[in-house]
Write an enzyme that holds these catalytic residues in place. Sequence first.
Site, PDB file in Angstrom:
ATOM      1  N   SER A  10       3.023  12.239   3.094  1.00 43.38           N
ATOM      2  CA  SER A  10       1.854  13.018   3.512  1.00 43.38           C
ATOM      3  C   SER A  10       1.762  14.345   2.776  1.00 43.38           C
ATOM      4  O   SER A  10       1.143  15.288   3.257  1.00 43.38           O
ATOM      5  CB  SER A  10       1.905  13.268   5.026  1.00 43.38           C
ATOM      6  OG  SER A  10       3.104  13.959   5.382  1.00 43.38           O
ATOM      7  N   CYS A 128       3.410  11.895 -13.879  1.00 45.75           N
ATOM      8  CA  CYS A 128       2.134  12.462 -14.317  1.00 45.75           C
ATOM      9  C   CYS A 128       2.138  12.648 -15.831  1.00 45.75           C
ATOM     10  O   CYS A 128       1.155  12.336 -16.511  1.00 45.75           O
ATOM     11  CB  CYS A 128       1.858  13.780 -13.609  1.00 45.75           C
ATOM     12  SG  CYS A 128       3.089  15.090 -13.884  1.00 45.75           S
TER      13      CYS A 128
END
Length: 308
Positions: A10, A128
């Site tokens: 989360s 990334c």
Amino acid sequence: MSVGVAVLGSGNIGTDLMIKVLRLSDSLRMVAMAGIDPDSDGLARARRLGVTTTAEGVAGLVALPEFADVALVFDATSAGAHRHHDAVLRAHGRTVVDLTPAAVGPYVVPPVNLDEHLRETNVNMVTCGGQATVPIVAAVGRVTPVTYGEIVASIAAKSAGPGTRANIDEFTETTARAIEVVGGAELGKAIIVLNPADPPLLMRDTVYCLCPDTDADRSAIAAAIADMVRAVQEYVPGYCLKQDVQFDRVDSYLPALGRRLTGLQVSTFLEVSGAGHYLPTYAGNLDIMTSAALRTAERLIARRAVTA
């Protein structure tokens, strides 16, 4: 008909991914989000959006009645946690898209090798930096062999949450390996810089490819890179070349290779701005991960629908 998915984690990445599923996907349906911090903004936001939540991690997720409707799980936690998550989810027959550097499943960079892995039950989204730079190494490699690929990823320090910082070592190792395995370079190296500048700067990536053929077709290389940039822009509109591709002849000893290399250096300079769905636009490093994961999940689900 949409297919149910859940997000593990989360934090910044998990929350942005949830919002992308809710806003952008016609084939995926957001069923649940699981975290371990009951007070996290991600879980609070999920509840406000009508998504079922649990703060009991993967154990809480599989215990939810709604888990029966989940076909695919995005893991946006950490490399260490993913190994346990994969074992649990595999036992329940769920497909997993792994956004950590754990690399339990094969590396996937959508415009390069997604088609090769549509039958997998666990795929890894590299990092990334990998999502931003491996396509460039692969593009160069389609024209001429790449002996050495080195990337430098500079990201805003404010975009690096606890999960990203905990995974720094795995980031460099996983990205370097993906440069080789997916990008096709003989040897890869990755460097990450957390830029503390305020206001935060956009993600910048520099890609160096050393090629043994000094006379490689420079126009063909530049065209292949431009084609690859357009392919990435289909799902990350903020991905772009900052300047023309640069070419330089090299003739020097390379410690990383342990030998002298005479050839051509191809230098590519990229910038990635985020879509601003949940994260600020400067967090292009996180946006490219969640966008690649969404693209991958949609293709995995589409493949299963065709073969069902």
